[in-house]
Every structure is written in structure tokens, then in C-alpha cells.
Design an enzyme around this catalytic site. Structure first.
Site, PDB file in Angstrom:
ATOM      1  N   ARG A  74      -1.830   0.721  -6.952  1.00 25.67           N
ATOM      2  CA  ARG A  74      -1.537  -0.595  -6.379  1.00 25.67           C
ATOM      3  C   ARG A  74      -1.104  -1.534  -7.503  1.00 25.67           C
ATOM      4  O   ARG A  74      -0.178  -2.310  -7.361  1.00 25.67           O
ATOM      5  CB  ARG A  74      -2.784  -1.172  -5.671  1.00 25.67           C
ATOM      6  CG  ARG A  74      -3.216  -0.420  -4.424  1.00 25.67           C
ATOM      7  CD  ARG A  74      -2.198  -0.544  -3.309  1.00 25.67           C
ATOM      8  NE  ARG A  74      -1.923  -1.929  -2.953  1.00 25.67           N
ATOM      9  CZ  ARG A  74      -2.665  -2.690  -2.148  1.00 25.67           C
ATOM     10  NH1 ARG A  74      -3.734  -2.175  -1.570  1.00 25.67           N
ATOM     11  NH2 ARG A  74      -2.330  -3.947  -1.874  1.00 25.67           N
TER      12      ARG A  74
ATOM     13  N   CYS B 104      -5.970   4.573   2.026  1.00 31.24           N
ATOM     14  CA  CYS B 104      -5.733   3.305   1.321  1.00 31.24           C
ATOM     15  C   CYS B 104      -7.022   2.665   0.828  1.00 31.24           C
ATOM     16  O   CYS B 104      -6.993   1.827  -0.057  1.00 31.24           O
ATOM     17  CB  CYS B 104      -4.971   2.355   2.231  1.00 31.24           C
ATOM     18  SG  CYS B 104      -5.870   1.877   3.713  1.00 31.24           S
TER      19      CYS B 104
ATOM     20  N   GLN C 125       0.834  -1.205   0.000  1.00 30.11           N
ATOM     21  CA  GLN C 125       0.000   0.000   0.000  1.00 30.11           C
ATOM     22  C   GLN C 125       0.865   1.249   0.000  1.00 30.11           C
ATOM     23  O   GLN C 125       0.647   2.182  -0.780  1.00 30.11           O
ATOM     24  CB  GLN C 125      -0.909  -0.005   1.242  1.00 30.11           C
ATOM     25  CG  GLN C 125      -1.797   1.204   1.327  1.00 30.11           C
ATOM     26  CD  GLN C 125      -2.808   1.256   0.188  1.00 30.11           C
ATOM     27  OE1 GLN C 125      -3.523   0.287  -0.037  1.00 30.11           O
ATOM     28  NE2 GLN C 125      -2.864   2.358  -0.546  1.00 30.11           N
TER      29      GLN C 125
ATOM     30  N   ASP D 166      -6.672   6.476   7.684  1.00 30.78           N
ATOM     31  CA  ASP D 166      -7.160   5.116   7.405  1.00 30.78           C
ATOM     32  C   ASP D 166      -8.357   4.887   8.323  1.00 30.78           C
ATOM     33  O   ASP D 166      -8.616   5.675   9.246  1.00 30.78           O
ATOM     34  CB  ASP D 166      -6.025   4.107   7.678  1.00 30.78           C
ATOM     35  CG  ASP D 166      -6.369   2.680   7.254  1.00 30.78           C
ATOM     36  OD1 ASP D 166      -7.392   2.476   6.574  1.00 30.78           O
ATOM     37  OD2 ASP D 166      -5.593   1.761   7.626  1.00 30.78           O
TER      38      ASP D 166
HETATM   39  N1   CP Z   1      -6.096  -0.936   0.490  1.00 34.77           N
HETATM   40  C1   CP Z   1      -6.284  -2.271   0.442  1.00 34.77           C
HETATM   41  O1   CP Z   1      -5.400  -3.063   0.765  1.00 34.77           O
HETATM   42  O2   CP Z   1      -7.494  -2.622  -0.035  1.00 34.77           O
HETATM   43  P1   CP Z   1      -8.123  -4.105  -0.012  1.00 34.77           P
HETATM   44  O3   CP Z   1      -8.346  -4.468   1.421  1.00 34.77           O
HETATM   45  O4   CP Z   1      -9.394  -3.958  -0.795  1.00 34.77           O
HETATM   46  O5   CP Z   1      -7.155  -5.039  -0.666  1.00 34.77           O
HETATM   47  N1  NVA Z   2      -5.789  -0.810   8.306  1.00 34.53           N
HETATM   48  C1  NVA Z   2      -6.721  -1.456   7.427  1.00 34.53           C
HETATM   49  C2  NVA Z   2      -6.217  -1.453   6.018  1.00 34.53           C
HETATM   50  C3  NVA Z   2      -7.146  -2.049   5.015  1.00 34.53           C
HETATM   51  C4  NVA Z   2      -6.592  -2.081   3.654  1.00 34.53           C
HETATM   52  C5  NVA Z   2      -6.964  -2.879   7.905  1.00 34.53           C
HETATM   53  O1  NVA Z   2      -6.007  -3.569   8.277  1.00 34.53           O
HETATM   54  O2  NVA Z   2      -8.131  -3.307   7.916  1.00 34.53           O
END
Ligand code: CP
Ligand code: NVA
Length: 310
Positions: free
Chosen positions: A295, A267, A136, A228
Site C-alpha cells: 500500500r 486486503c 488497494q 475480503d
Molecule cells: N485495506 C485497508 O484499506 O485497510 P485499512 O482499512 O486499515 O485502511
Molecule cells: N470491504 C472492506 C474493505 C476494508 C479495507 C470494507 O469496506 O470495510
């Protein structure tokens, strides 16, 4: 044999990270309209992607990346594998290495990824663990570099949870020469891994990481604002988190404190009205969908690097 595992940014050299990023940017720019015409750097090779947690971006972008590179991807959940019935990671790693050329894993405990890398005879890629999310952050930096030329010397603000994405941002700051200002509630402040990374950075006299008590201190003159979700996959204290993180919402008022041309990144998946307002997420400073697209480009270069093609 030493494989080119892509586990965490702190264990890669600044040169390697920069090489992967510049290769990603070159592939993206050169083959913009004809993504699938890009050089078949991984022709005939197979990536296995294992998901022990849900995913939209990671799942699709790794699969498309392998197709674009001339290879293919087998996407699995742990329930598709005997792993889900108790076969060990070590045996899974040994067996899978006989069939595929690289393995990507999204899981909870980081140790599972480390075990996979220890016992696999092919490179292993971190597709997110509870500890970190380096793919990411590679895409995020690629996005910043694409739009602003370089991230060196930039002020980056991380607002909210000191989670897996934040740790990879910390690692990136220490490797790529940008300043990271972290504004987090004390209840969800720096993890042990984060404190260790900061200590190492200070020892090297880089001082890239700053924990601020006042939210404003992170936003003021920042070139990039990142946040996030307040509740990551696996977090069980949702109601407490919603209360504690409420003052840490990224909104237009706070964005005004940042540099005029500051970018906003997330993200995704995002929760409008919680960690960020819809106005900011869907507003002119937000680059979240370019970030999501990147990505794909970043991971093409990561896989190509892991397989020794760049
Ligand atoms: N940002 C990210 O990793 O998205 P996903 O959980 O959809 O893969
Ligand atoms: N911090 C989040 C990121 C998701 C892509 C998680 O771990 O759920």
C-alpha cells in the site's frame, strides 16, 4: 484545469495504470533498505487525508508515503472538520484547495468523492468508498507483479462479497488483461456498477470477467485467490451475511484446487475462521503482509502521479 484525480481504475488508461505500477516497483526495489532516501518527488507538498471511516493501513501508508516523498500529510476525520457539522463538500473542497496540494478521502457514498473532485482545485484520491477501493487493488497487483513477473493472462479468483474491493478488481482485470472469476452468493451478487463494467468489457470483446455458480470453478487452476471480509464497514446485516457467506470460506481444501504456486491475498483487516481459515491466512501461500506493505509503495507512485511528479 484537468487534474490527475485517482478516483477509479476504469477511468484511467491501461498505460497510466501500468506506469504508476512500474514506478512504484522501481521506487521500492531501488530504495529497499533506504526507503526514506528515495527521490523527494513531492518536496514541500502537502496531502490532506480525510477519514469518515476507520483505517489502519490507508491512514499510515499515505502519511509515510508523503514523508518519504519529501512532503507531509495532514490526517483528519470529518469530525475534526466543519464537514461534520454540515459544511458542504463543495465549500470544503474550495477551501482546502487553497491550503493543500492534494486531498485523499475515505468515505461512504462515492458521490461525496465525486463532488470533492468536482469542486477541488487540486487532485483528489479515493482512499475507499462504499463503491470502490482502487488504491488497494493497485497494491495487490504490485504484489502479484513483484512475485510472479506479470499479471497479464493470469487467472484470478475473487471469493465472497461483490463489494468495493471486488469492483476495483473488476476494473483492473478489464484494464490489465487478466481473467477474474467471481464466486459470490446470489444474494450478494454483482452490483449494478459491476454489471456495467462487465458489459463494457464484453462490448470491447475482452471477456475478462466470469461469474461462476460453482465455487470450484473459481478456484481450479487459479494463480491468485482473493477474498475480503463478509461484513464491510457500514453493512448492517451481519448475522444474515455470516450465514449466507459460510460456504464461501477460503480454506486449505479449496486452495488445493488452485495452481500449486497460487498466492492468497486479503486486503485486511481479516477475520480468521470466517472468510478465511487461519491456516490459509498465516500459511505459505499467503502474501497478505507484503500486500499491506505495498500500500505504501503503490500510494507513493499514485500521489507522485497525481501531483505530476512521474
Ligand atoms: N485495506 C485497508 O484499506 O485497510 P485499512 O482499512 O486499515 O485502511
Ligand atoms: N470491504 C472492506 C474493505 C476494508 C479495507 C470494507 O469496506 O470495510
Amino acid at each position: 484545469m484537468a487534474y490527475r484525480h485517482f478516483i477509479d481504475l476504469d477511468s484511467l488508461s491501461s498505460e497510466t495504470i501500468s506506469h504508476i505500477l512500474s514506478s512504484a516497483l522501481a521506487m521500492k526495489t531501488e530504495f529497499k533498505e533506504l526507503r526514506h532516501k528515495a527521490p523527494k518527488l513531492c518536496e514541500g507538498q502537502v496531502l490532506a487525508s480525510i477519514f469518515e471511516k476507520p483505517s489502519t493501513r490507508t491512514r499510515l501508508s499515505f502519511d509515510v508515503a508523503m514523508r518519504d516523498l519529501g512532503g507531509s500529510c495532514i490526517t483528519l476525520s470529518s469530525n475534526d472538520l466543519q464537514l461534520g457539522r454540515g459544511e458542504s463538500i463543495a465549500d470544503t473542497a474550495r477551501v482546502m484547495s487553497r491550503y493543500v496540494d492534494a486531498i485523499m478521502l475515505r468515505t461512504d457514498a462515492h458521490q461525496k468523492l465525486l463532488d470533492l473532485a468536482e469542486f477541488a482545485d487540486v487532485p483528489v484520491i479515493n482512499g475507499l468508498t462504499d463503491h470502490s477501493h482502487p488504491c488497494q487493488i493497485m497494491a495487490d497487483i504490485l504484489t502479484f507483479v513483484e512475485k510472479r513477473g506479470s499479471i497479464e493472462g493470469a487467472k484470478v479468483a475473487w471469493i465472497g462479497d461483490c463489494n468495493n474491493v471486488a469492483l476495483s478488481a473488476v476494473h483492473a482485470a478489464t484494464k490489465l488483461g487478466f481473467s477474474l472469476y467471481i464466486a459470490a452468493p446470489k444474494e450478494y451478487g454483482p452490483t449494478k456498477a459491476m454489471e456495467e463494467a462487465v458489459k463494457a468489457d464484453q462490448k470491447a470483446k475482452k471477456n475478462s470477467i466470469h461469474f461462476v455458480e460453482k465455487l470450484d470453478d473459481a478456484f481450479v487452476d487459479a494463480d491468485l485467490i482473493m477474498t475480503d471480509t463478509w461484513v464491510s464497514m457500514g453493512d448492517e446485516d451481519e448475522e444474515v451475511r455470516k450465514k449466507v457467506f459460510a460456504p464461501y470460506q477460503v480454506n486449505s481444501e479449496m486452495m488445493k484446487l488452485a495452481s500449486k504456486d497460487a498466492l492468497f491475498m486479503h486486503c485486511l483487516p481479516a477475520y480468521r475462521g470466517r472468510e478465511v481459515t487461519a491456516e490459509v491466512l498465516d500459511g505459505p501461500q499467503s502474501v497478505v503482509f507484503d500486500e499491506a506493505e505495498n500500500r505504501l509503495h503503490a500510494q507513493k507512485a499514485i500521489v507522485a502521479w497525481s501531483l505530476g511528479a512521474i
